[in-house]
Scaffold this motif. Structure first.
Motif, PDB file in Angstrom:
ATOM      1  N   THR A  57       0.805  -1.222   0.000  1.00 12.86           N
ATOM      2  CA  THR A  57       0.000   0.000   0.000  1.00 12.86           C
ATOM      3  C   THR A  57       0.837   1.271   0.000  1.00 12.86           C
ATOM      4  OG1 THR A  57      -0.100  -0.030   2.412  1.00 12.86           O
ATOM      5  CG2 THR A  57      -1.896  -1.132   1.214  1.00 12.86           C
ATOM      6  N   TYR A  58       2.158   1.120  -0.079  1.00 13.48           N
ATOM      7  CA  TYR A  58       3.046   2.287  -0.018  1.00 13.48           C
ATOM      8  C   TYR A  58       2.807   3.212  -1.204  1.00 13.48           C
ATOM      9  CZ  TYR A  58       7.270   5.110   0.215  1.00 13.48           C
ATOM     10  OH  TYR A  58       8.152   6.163   0.274  1.00 13.48           O
ATOM     11  N   LYS A  59       2.667   4.489  -0.906  1.00 16.10           N
ATOM     12  CA  LYS A  59       2.514   5.509  -1.943  1.00 16.10           C
ATOM     13  C   LYS A  59       3.716   6.447  -1.851  1.00 16.10           C
ATOM     14  CE  LYS A  59      -1.877   4.782  -3.242  1.00 16.10           C
ATOM     15  NZ  LYS A  59      -1.973   3.430  -3.635  1.00 16.10           N
ATOM     16  N   SER A  60       4.433   6.570  -2.944  1.00 15.64           N
ATOM     17  CA  SER A  60       5.606   7.425  -2.977  1.00 15.64           C
ATOM     18  C   SER A  60       5.196   8.891  -2.929  1.00 15.64           C
ATOM     19  CB  SER A  60       6.405   7.163  -4.247  1.00 15.64           C
ATOM     20  OG  SER A  60       7.430   8.111  -4.368  1.00 15.64           O
ATOM     21  N   SER A  61       6.085   9.703  -2.364  1.00 10.64           N
ATOM     22  CA  SER A  61       5.843  11.147  -2.323  1.00 10.64           C
ATOM     23  C   SER A  61       6.182  11.789  -3.669  1.00 10.64           C
ATOM     24  CB  SER A  61       6.668  11.779  -1.204  1.00 10.64           C
ATOM     25  OG  SER A  61       8.040  11.610  -1.476  1.00 10.64           O
ATOM     26  N   LEU A  66      11.991   7.236  -6.476  1.00 11.66           N
ATOM     27  CA  LEU A  66      11.393   6.313  -7.424  1.00 11.66           C
ATOM     28  C   LEU A  66      12.374   5.780  -8.456  1.00 11.66           C
ATOM     29  CD1 LEU A  66       7.991   8.040  -8.157  1.00 11.66           C
ATOM     30  CD2 LEU A  66       8.394   5.985  -6.820  1.00 11.66           C
ATOM     31  N   ARG A  67      13.420   6.523  -8.721  1.00 10.42           N
ATOM     32  CA  ARG A  67      14.316   6.100  -9.803  1.00 10.42           C
ATOM     33  C   ARG A  67      15.069   4.827  -9.419  1.00 10.42           C
ATOM     34  NH1 ARG A  67      17.828  10.637  -7.893  1.00 10.42           N
ATOM     35  NH2 ARG A  67      19.752   9.615  -7.308  1.00 10.42           N
ATOM     36  N   ASP A  68      15.471   4.109 -10.417  1.00 11.23           N
ATOM     37  CA  ASP A  68      16.199   2.862 -10.200  1.00 11.23           C
ATOM     38  C   ASP A  68      17.610   3.186  -9.722  1.00 11.23           C
ATOM     39  OD1 ASP A  68      17.147   0.317 -10.178  1.00 11.23           O
ATOM     40  OD2 ASP A  68      17.194   0.079 -12.343  1.00 11.23           O
ATOM     41  N   ARG A  69      17.963   2.718  -8.541  1.00 15.19           N
ATOM     42  CA  ARG A  69      19.256   3.046  -7.964  1.00 15.19           C
ATOM     43  C   ARG A  69      20.198   1.856  -7.899  1.00 15.19           C
ATOM     44  NH1 ARG A  69      17.992   7.271  -3.110  1.00 15.19           N
ATOM     45  NH2 ARG A  69      17.075   8.834  -4.442  1.00 15.19           N
ATOM     46  N   LYS A  70      19.884   0.768  -8.563  1.00 14.12           N
ATOM     47  CA  LYS A  70      20.699  -0.438  -8.438  1.00 14.12           C
ATOM     48  C   LYS A  70      22.150  -0.211  -8.853  1.00 14.12           C
ATOM     49  CE  LYS A  70      16.959  -3.714  -8.727  1.00 14.12           C
ATOM     50  NZ  LYS A  70      16.315  -4.777  -9.451  1.00 14.12           N
ATOM     51  N   GLU A  71      22.376   0.411  -9.978  1.00 12.83           N
ATOM     52  CA  GLU A  71      23.751   0.647 -10.446  1.00 12.83           C
ATOM     53  C   GLU A  71      24.480   1.618  -9.527  1.00 12.83           C
ATOM     54  OE1 GLU A  71      25.648  -0.842 -12.777  1.00 12.83           O
ATOM     55  OE2 GLU A  71      23.954  -2.217 -12.905  1.00 12.83           O
ATOM     56  N   GLU A  72      23.785   2.675  -9.121  1.00  8.13           N
ATOM     57  CA  GLU A  72      24.374   3.661  -8.210  1.00  8.13           C
ATOM     58  C   GLU A  72      24.731   3.003  -6.873  1.00  8.13           C
ATOM     59  OE1 GLU A  72      23.037   7.904  -6.220  1.00  8.13           O
ATOM     60  OE2 GLU A  72      21.911   7.128  -7.913  1.00  8.13           O
ATOM     61  N   ASP A  73      23.828   2.159  -6.359  1.00  7.88           N
ATOM     62  CA  ASP A  73      24.085   1.444  -5.103  1.00  7.88           C
ATOM     63  C   ASP A  73      25.303   0.543  -5.237  1.00  7.88           C
ATOM     64  OD1 ASP A  73      21.861   2.637  -4.006  1.00  7.88           O
ATOM     65  OD2 ASP A  73      20.716   0.784  -3.756  1.00  7.88           O
ATOM     66  N   VAL A  81      17.150   0.468   1.009  1.00  2.00           N
ATOM     67  CA  VAL A  81      16.192  -0.406   1.673  1.00  2.00           C
ATOM     68  C   VAL A  81      15.022   0.404   2.204  1.00  2.00           C
ATOM     69  CG1 VAL A  81      17.917  -2.122   2.339  1.00  2.00           C
ATOM     70  CG2 VAL A  81      17.423  -0.239   3.880  1.00  2.00           C
ATOM     71  N   PHE A  82      13.893  -0.281   2.395  1.00  2.90           N
ATOM     72  CA  PHE A  82      12.739   0.337   3.023  1.00  2.90           C
ATOM     73  C   PHE A  82      12.832   0.034   4.509  1.00  2.90           C
ATOM     74  CE2 PHE A  82       8.382   0.696   4.462  1.00  2.90           C
ATOM     75  CZ  PHE A  82       8.004   1.892   3.868  1.00  2.90           C
ATOM     76  N   VAL A  83      12.821   1.066   5.350  1.00  3.89           N
ATOM     77  CA  VAL A  83      12.949   0.869   6.797  1.00  3.89           C
ATOM     78  C   VAL A  83      11.667   1.301   7.503  1.00  3.89           C
ATOM     79  CG1 VAL A  83      15.456   1.008   6.843  1.00  3.89           C
ATOM     80  CG2 VAL A  83      14.133   3.066   7.140  1.00  3.89           C
ATOM     81  N   THR A  84      11.298   0.523   8.491  1.00  9.53           N
ATOM     82  CA  THR A  84      10.041   0.778   9.196  1.00  9.53           C
ATOM     83  C   THR A  84      10.217   1.686  10.409  1.00  9.53           C
ATOM     84  OG1 THR A  84      10.325  -1.228  10.521  1.00  9.53           O
ATOM     85  CG2 THR A  84       9.083  -1.437   8.463  1.00  9.53           C
ATOM     86  N   ASP A  88       9.293   9.144   6.236  1.00  8.54           N
ATOM     87  CA  ASP A  88       9.531  10.046   5.112  1.00  8.54           C
ATOM     88  C   ASP A  88       8.914  11.396   5.500  1.00  8.54           C
ATOM     89  OD1 ASP A  88       9.542  11.483   2.754  1.00  8.54           O
ATOM     90  OD2 ASP A  88       8.892   9.812   1.523  1.00  8.54           O
ATOM     91  N   PRO A  89       9.692  12.470   5.493  1.00 12.53           N
ATOM     92  CA  PRO A  89       9.148  13.763   5.923  1.00 12.53           C
ATOM     93  C   PRO A  89       8.047  14.310   5.015  1.00 12.53           C
ATOM     94  CG  PRO A  89      11.355  14.028   5.045  1.00 12.53           C
ATOM     95  CD  PRO A  89      11.090  12.562   5.096  1.00 12.53           C
ATOM     96  N   VAL A  90       7.965  13.822   3.787  1.00 18.64           N
ATOM     97  CA  VAL A  90       6.967  14.332   2.843  1.00 18.64           C
ATOM     98  C   VAL A  90       5.704  13.469   2.847  1.00 18.64           C
ATOM     99  CG1 VAL A  90       6.537  14.887   0.423  1.00 18.64           C
ATOM    100  CG2 VAL A  90       8.796  15.279   1.410  1.00 18.64           C
ATOM    101  N   SER A  91       5.875  12.163   2.867  1.00 24.51           N
ATOM    102  CA  SER A  91       4.752  11.232   2.786  1.00 24.51           C
ATOM    103  C   SER A  91       4.094  11.063   4.151  1.00 24.51           C
ATOM    104  CB  SER A  91       5.252   9.876   2.290  1.00 24.51           C
ATOM    105  OG  SER A  91       4.242   8.916   2.373  1.00 24.51           O
ATOM    106  N   GLU A  92       2.840  10.695   4.144  1.00 24.03           N
ATOM    107  CA  GLU A  92       2.138  10.390   5.385  1.00 24.03           C
ATOM    108  C   GLU A  92       2.222   8.898   5.706  1.00 24.03           C
ATOM    109  OE1 GLU A  92      -1.792  12.018   5.660  1.00 24.03           O
ATOM    110  OE2 GLU A  92      -1.168  13.888   4.750  1.00 24.03           O
ATOM    111  N   MET A  93       2.813   8.145   4.820  1.00 24.00           N
ATOM    112  CA  MET A  93       2.954   6.708   5.034  1.00 24.00           C
ATOM    113  C   MET A  93       4.079   6.441   6.037  1.00 24.00           C
ATOM    114  SD  MET A  93       0.775   5.154   3.050  1.00 24.00           S
ATOM    115  CE  MET A  93       1.394   3.497   2.940  1.00 24.00           C
ATOM    116  N   PRO A  94       3.914   5.430   6.893  1.00 23.73           N
ATOM    117  CA  PRO A  94       5.022   5.068   7.780  1.00 23.73           C
ATOM    118  C   PRO A  94       6.126   4.377   6.988  1.00 23.73           C
ATOM    119  CG  PRO A  94       3.180   3.569   8.075  1.00 23.73           C
ATOM    120  CD  PRO A  94       2.734   4.631   7.109  1.00 23.73           C
ATOM    121  N   GLY A  95       7.353   4.567   7.433  1.00 26.27           N
ATOM    122  CA  GLY A  95       8.488   3.968   6.746  1.00 26.27           C
ATOM    123  C   GLY A  95       9.115   4.938   5.763  1.00 26.27           C
ATOM    124  N   ALA A  96      10.353   4.649   5.392  1.00 21.73           N
ATOM    125  CA  ALA A  96      11.067   5.526   4.468  1.00 21.73           C
ATOM    126  C   ALA A  96      12.205   4.751   3.819  1.00 21.73           C
ATOM    127  CB  ALA A  96      11.634   6.727   5.224  1.00 21.73           C
TER     128      ALA A  96
END
Length: 120
Positions: A57-61, A66-73, A81-84, A88-96
Motif C-alpha cells: 500500500t506504499y505511496k511514494s511522495s 522512485l528512480r532505479d538506484r541499483k547501479e548507483e548502489d 532499503v525500506f525501513v520501518t 519520510d518527511p513528505v509522505s504520510e505513510m510510515p516507513g522511508a
C-alpha cells in the motif's frame, strides 16, 4: 549471539531474503553523514535500521526515490532499503527509504538471532 565475519555480499543477501520472506531484519551500522535531526545519531555513530519489504500500500511522495538506484548502489557499496523505524518527511505513510553502507554493518539481527560482525 554469533560472532563471525560477514562479507557485505552476505549482508545484502540476508536483507534480500528477509524482504522476500516478509520478515524484518535489523541492521546496525555506522552512520556516514551528519544527523538529520537534533539528538539523532551523528556521523560515525551506530544506529539501527529495521529493514522490510516495501508495503504493497506504499505511496511514494513522488521524490527522486522512485528512480532505479541499483547501479548507483552497486558502485557505492550501499543498498537502498525500506525501513520501518524511520518516516519520510513528505509522505504520510510510515516507513522511508534509506541506504545501508554494507561495509559499515556491525551487527545483524534476523529471526531472533544476532550476528556480530567481526573484521578479519
Amino acid at each position: 549471539m554469533l560472532d563471525l565475519y560477514l562479507h557485505p555480499d552476505q549482508v545484502r543477501e540476508m536483507i534480500k531474503t528477509a524482504e522476500r520472506e516478509d520478515e524484518v531484519i535489523v541492521i546496525r551500522c555506522v552512520r556516514k553523514g551528519a544527523a538529520s535531526k537534533p539528538g539523532g545519531p551523528d556521523a560515525g555513530e551506530l544506529y539501527d535500521l529495521h529493514c522490510a519489504a516495501k508495503p504493497k500500500t506504499y505511496k511514494s511522495s513522488g521524490s527522486a526515490g522512485l528512480r532505479d538506484r541499483k547501479e548507483e548502489d552497486k558502485k557505492n557499496g550501499v543498498l537502498t532499503v525500506f525501513v520501518t523505524n524511520r518516516k519520510d518527511p513528505v509522505s504520510e505513510m510510515p516507513g522511508a527509504w534509506r541506504r545501508v553502507n554494507l561495509n559499515q554493518v556491525k551487527k545483524v539481527i534476523y529471526k531472533a538471532r544476532e550476528y556480530e560482525i567481526r573484521v578479519s
